[in-house]
Scaffold this motif. Structure first.
Motif, short mmCIF file in Angstrom:
data_model
loop_
_atom_site.label_atom_id
_atom_site.label_comp_id
_atom_site.label_asym_id
_atom_site.label_seq_id
_atom_site.Cartn_x
_atom_site.Cartn_y
_atom_site.Cartn_z
N ASP A 67 45.70 -16.79 -55.53
CA ASP A 67 46.52 -16.19 -54.46
C ASP A 67 47.47 -17.23 -53.88
O ASP A 67 48.62 -16.94 -53.57
N ARG A 97 50.23 -17.69 -56.21
CA ARG A 97 51.16 -16.56 -56.14
C ARG A 97 52.13 -16.73 -54.97
O ARG A 97 53.32 -16.44 -55.08
N LEU A 139 55.30 -18.85 -55.69
CA LEU A 139 56.35 -18.42 -56.62
C LEU A 139 57.72 -18.68 -56.01
O LEU A 139 57.94 -18.47 -54.82
N GLU A 140 58.62 -19.17 -56.86
CA GLU A 140 59.98 -19.51 -56.45
C GLU A 140 60.03 -20.65 -55.44
O GLU A 140 61.02 -20.82 -54.73
N HIS A 167 58.36 -20.31 -61.61
CA HIS A 167 58.93 -19.00 -61.90
C HIS A 167 57.88 -18.00 -62.35
O HIS A 167 58.04 -16.80 -62.14
N ALA A 168 56.82 -18.47 -62.99
CA ALA A 168 55.77 -17.54 -63.44
C ALA A 168 54.49 -18.30 -63.72
O ALA A 168 54.51 -19.50 -64.00
N PHE A 169 53.38 -17.59 -63.66
CA PHE A 169 52.09 -18.17 -64.02
C PHE A 169 51.16 -17.03 -64.43
O PHE A 169 51.44 -15.86 -64.16
N ASP A 170 50.06 -17.34 -65.11
CA ASP A 170 49.03 -16.34 -65.36
C ASP A 170 47.68 -16.93 -64.98
O ASP A 170 47.60 -18.04 -64.46
#
Lengths: 96, 93, 113
Positions: free
Chosen positions: B10, B13, B16-17, B35-38
């Motif tokens: 969390d 998250r 981000l950016e 820019h992104a993650f998993d």
């Protein structure tokens, strides 16, 4: 599946894959799978004088698990779309 | 969707950016915009500055010198299994 | 998922590129880089879904910075998939054009996970 889908949008583009043995390969992204194994075409080793092992090799399959980084062509990356799908993914993926 | 933070991801998250700091295996540090993650901590970072630290032994003095090299990468995919830690940006409001 | 417009490209099954790649390379000369940095060249005879590979008439190419490439005959090998880093499709013409006896290069480092 976020990155699998993402890499599929980069098929045909030039990328540089840095391996966990410090070898760096550049080539055209041919395909990718769910483990993020990748196949490159017209591959070149960045320091080919130092590592001539792949001089006669044109296409390679790289196991995803030995990849450290992949340098991407920034102009082909839709940052906004990437971010949106990342937010979506991490929302629905909660508790997994 | 809430912005509550009860799991480590969390916090990521919420970054981000934002520019984050990532410590990787092999004495590598990255600073870049997330820019992104998993959930494996695979990530895509933009405008990345990478710092690699390598210890070297000076052959004459036998002393250890720490050598650092820097490079910048416009857009970088980072495989999650090399990530040691992620630090979100400092929020000073 | 996202990026739906490109879904048609790539393998039909998401995990199929390994199998598809190796299927095309059957009976061809391939070059395998193992996780411990060795370089094995041989004819691909078979494989399974865990990337275990059968190599016929294979040899190891030992690179060094002081002498040309040493070729060590190995015979028939089964290489375990977990220890494979890279599988390269050998361009046999380009390979024949290489003068291995004078080719110098560094040992590949092992893969550190």
């Amino acid at each position: 599946m976020l990155f699998y889908s993402f890499f599929k949008t980069l098929v045909g583009k030039e990328v540089a894959v840095e391996l966990k043995n410090d070898v760096e390969l550049t080539g055209k992204l041919h395909s990718v799978d769910q483990y993020l194994n990748v196949k490159l075409e017209d591959v070149q080793v960045v320091k080919k004088e130092r590592y001539p092992q792949l001089l006669a090799v044109k296409n390679v399959f790289i196991r995803g698990s030995v990849i450290r980084f992949i340098q991407l062509p920034a102009s082909d990356v839709d940052v906004q779309l990437l971010q949106d799908s990342c937010r979506k993914d991490n929302q629905s993926g909660k508790g997994r | 969707m809430s912005s509550s933070v009860d799991e480590p991801l969390d916090l990521i998250r919420l970054s981000l950016e934002e520019r984050i700091y990532v410590k990787c295996r092999g004495e590598r540090e990255l600073r870049g915009k997330l820019h992104a993650f998993d959930r494996h901590l695979n990530m895509i970072l933009g405008e990345v500055e990478e710092t690699v630290t390598t210890p070297e032994i000076d052959e004459e003095t036998d002393e250890e010198i720490i050598r650092t090299s820097r490079r910048t990468v416009e857009m970088l995919f980072v495989r999650g299994d090399v990530v040691i830690l992620v630090s979100p940006p400092l929020r000073t409001a | 998922m996202v990026h739906r417009e490109t879904e048609a490209r790539g393998p039909a099954q998401p995990h199929a590129i390994m199998a598809a790649t190796l299927e095309k390379l059957k009976d061809r000369v391939i070059c395998v880089i193992t996780n411990d940095g060795r370089n094995i060249v041989g004819v691909l005879k078979g494989f399974d879904q865990t990337t275990n590979i059968i190599l016929q008439e294979c040899h190891e190419r030992v690179f060094s910075t002081t002498a040309g490439v040493e070729q060590v005959p190995l015979g028939l090998y089964i290489v375990r998939g977990d220890n494979i880093a890279v599988v390269g499709e050998m361009d046999e013409e380009a390979d024949a054009a290489l003068d291995l006896s004078s080719l110098k290069g560094d040992h590949l480092k092992p893969v550190i996970h």
